[in-house]
Write a protein that holds these residues in place. Structure first.
Motif, mmCIF file in Angstrom:
data_model
loop_
_atom_site.group_PDB
_atom_site.id
_atom_site.type_symbol
_atom_site.label_atom_id
_atom_site.label_comp_id
_atom_site.label_asym_id
_atom_site.label_seq_id
_atom_site.Cartn_x
_atom_site.Cartn_y
_atom_site.Cartn_z
ATOM 1 N N ARG A 198 33.077 70.794 56.758
ATOM 2 C CA ARG A 198 33.469 70.083 55.550
ATOM 3 C C ARG A 198 33.945 68.674 55.853
ATOM 4 N NH1 ARG A 198 38.231 68.903 53.294
ATOM 5 N NH2 ARG A 198 38.133 68.279 51.117
ATOM 6 N N LYS A 208 40.198 63.158 47.654
ATOM 7 C CA LYS A 208 39.550 63.988 46.629
ATOM 8 C C LYS A 208 38.315 63.215 46.181
ATOM 9 C CE LYS A 208 41.298 67.439 43.438
ATOM 10 N NZ LYS A 208 41.209 68.629 44.288
ATOM 11 N N GLU A 244 40.786 75.025 55.335
ATOM 12 C CA GLU A 244 41.070 75.381 53.941
ATOM 13 C C GLU A 244 39.895 76.131 53.332
ATOM 14 O OE1 GLU A 244 40.963 72.318 50.914
ATOM 15 O OE2 GLU A 244 40.461 70.846 52.426
ATOM 16 N N MET A 248 40.669 74.967 47.600
ATOM 17 C CA MET A 248 42.030 75.498 47.615
ATOM 18 C C MET A 248 42.547 75.503 49.043
ATOM 19 S SD MET A 248 41.608 78.809 45.120
ATOM 20 C CE MET A 248 43.273 78.905 44.520
ATOM 21 N N ASN A 249 43.863 75.397 49.207
ATOM 22 C CA ASN A 249 44.476 75.508 50.531
ATOM 23 C C ASN A 249 44.799 76.972 50.828
ATOM 24 O OD1 ASN A 249 45.770 72.537 49.469
ATOM 25 N ND2 ASN A 249 44.790 72.599 51.458
ATOM 26 N N LEU A 272 42.476 68.674 52.469
ATOM 27 C CA LEU A 272 42.919 68.036 51.234
ATOM 28 C C LEU A 272 44.400 68.407 51.018
ATOM 29 C CD1 LEU A 272 43.281 67.891 47.990
ATOM 30 C CD2 LEU A 272 41.640 66.307 48.969
ATOM 31 N N GLY A 274 46.931 69.530 49.115
ATOM 32 C CA GLY A 274 47.104 70.111 47.784
ATOM 33 C C GLY A 274 48.542 69.973 47.291
ATOM 34 N N THR A 276 49.732 72.017 44.985
ATOM 35 C CA THR A 276 50.194 73.404 44.905
ATOM 36 C C THR A 276 50.744 73.831 46.265
ATOM 37 O OG1 THR A 276 48.305 73.710 43.426
ATOM 38 C CG2 THR A 276 49.539 75.683 44.043
#
Ligand SMILES: *Cc1c(COP(=O)(O)O)cnc(C)c1O
Length: 372
Positions: A198, A208, A244, A248-249, A272, A274, A276
């Protein structure tokens, strides 16, 4: 023409839609909205040019945007986005969760992509303006919300690649949403991706950036082929360290009861960051669960699951909140986490986070912003 002015001095011109959905039509659409399929009556647009800076902010009817076929974003992918939600609170008001963190991250993504930064008050001003006119689209149903999608892309016309675009368009659209993964808190099966990468050090993984998603779809398709719901990304060099879960993490829970602790992969520059994830790193210790950032390899994951030391794994992000990971598959075979059902730490953190977002818990962090 109506207008409202932000603190940055830019005025949002208000151009209301002549084709707003009726309350009955809206109610029918809110019945079962799915994720990202239904859109509100309006959108906010703000333009940027090198000489004028940000200008021409407006609320206008949601609809297609005409683009010249030589628009830079269509060729060279200078496009970034954000994702956050507006929640209906018990008193009927509308709130967002840490929107200033999204504004800050948009600007970090912008810097990486050689794009202009958007002042925070324009970011939150855009949300406020949209919610002022489309607030009725924020669902009242439990676990539903209005997903907000701010994004920005290069609008120079021409195929020259020697410099970043000199013109940009920022747009905010909103989509009433039910649960991201249908069926509520359903554990997922993940595929450890060794064939694809990724993000690499120095690359774009921390931003992002739309292109990160384009580059992930083939690996996601492979995961589905292998009977999995989601792909788990590993580091680019050794294909061994867990990063990840595309979008989402990941959090790993070791031990249980009073001895439970959480580990999430550290922000090495390829994950990324996150919001959250960041919120849970702060919330978990307040609930008596130590939380740390670190490294975990696929071998450690497998061994700790087998020994029972690893008790739960979950993924976290704005769209799907907290999703338990039950099964893991990879080139070395497959294994299960715990008994394959959502664990107590996963559910405790989920309840706490959702409770804050929907206004059922008091907010001691100043994370909840009334914007509607
Ligand atoms: C947006 C995103 C996340 C989650 O970030 P949140 O701020 O928690 O929603 C994780 N990974 C990727 C690749 C993302 O794009």
């Amino acid at each position: 023409m109506n207008s409202s002015t932000t603190t940055s001095g830019l005025t949002f011109d208000i151009q209301p839609s002549a084709q707003r959905k009726t309350p009955q039509e809206r109610a029918a659409l809110l019945e079962s909205p799915g994720f990202g399929n239904v859109f509100t009556d309006h959108m906010v647009t703000i333009r940027y040019s090198e000489d004028k800076g940000w200008y021409d902010a407006r609320l206008e009817p949601y609809g297609p945007i005409p683009l010249d076929p030589a628009t830079a974003a269509l060729h060279y992918a200078q496009e970034i986005f954000e994702g956050l939600k507006a929640y209906r609170h018990p008193d009927g008001s509308i709130a967002c969760f840490r929107p200033e963190a999204n504004a800050a991250r948009l600007n970090r993504s912008a810097r990486r992509m050689a794009m202009p930064e958007l002042p925070e008050e324009l970011f939150t001003g855009a949300i406020e303006t949209l919610l002022e006119h489309d607030g009725d689209w924020v669902p009242t149903k439990a676990d539903n919300s209005l997903y907000l999608r701010p994004f920005m892309f290069a609008t120079d016309v021409g195929l020259g690649v020697n410099h970043p675009s000199r013109n940009y368009l920022f747009i905010l659209i909103a989509s009433p949403s039910g649960s991201y993964f249908s069926g509520g808190v359903k554990p997922v099966t993940v595929w450890l991706s060794e064939d694809y990468t990724r993000a690499a050090p120095g690359g774009t993984g921390e931003a992002k950036f739309a292109g990160n998603y384009a580059a992930s779809f083939l690996a996601q398709a492979q995961a589905v082929e292998k009977g999995c719901d989601q792909v788990v990304w590993l580091d680019a060099v050794e294909h061994r360290w867990v990063e990840e879960m595309g979008g989402m993490n990941l959090c790993f829970v070791f031990g249980s009861g009073e001895n439970a602790r959480i580990l999430t992969p550290g922000l090495t520059g390829t994950l990324l960051p996150g919001i959250t994830r960041d919120s849970l790193l702060k919330l978990a210790p307040e609930l008596g669960i130590p939380a740390e950032e670190g490294r975990i390899s696929t071998e450690q994951w497998r061994e700790a699951a087998a020994s029972g030391e690893l008790t739960e794994v979950f993924a976290c992000g704005t769209a799907a909140v907290i999703t338990p990971v039950a099964h893991v598959k990879g080139s070395q075979g497959e294994f299960q986490i715990g008994d394959g059902t959502p664990g107590p730490v996963t559910m405790l953190l989920r309840d706490e986070l959702v409770g804050l977002q929907y206004g059922h818990r008091s907010d001691s962090h100043g994370w909840v912003r009334r914007l509607g």
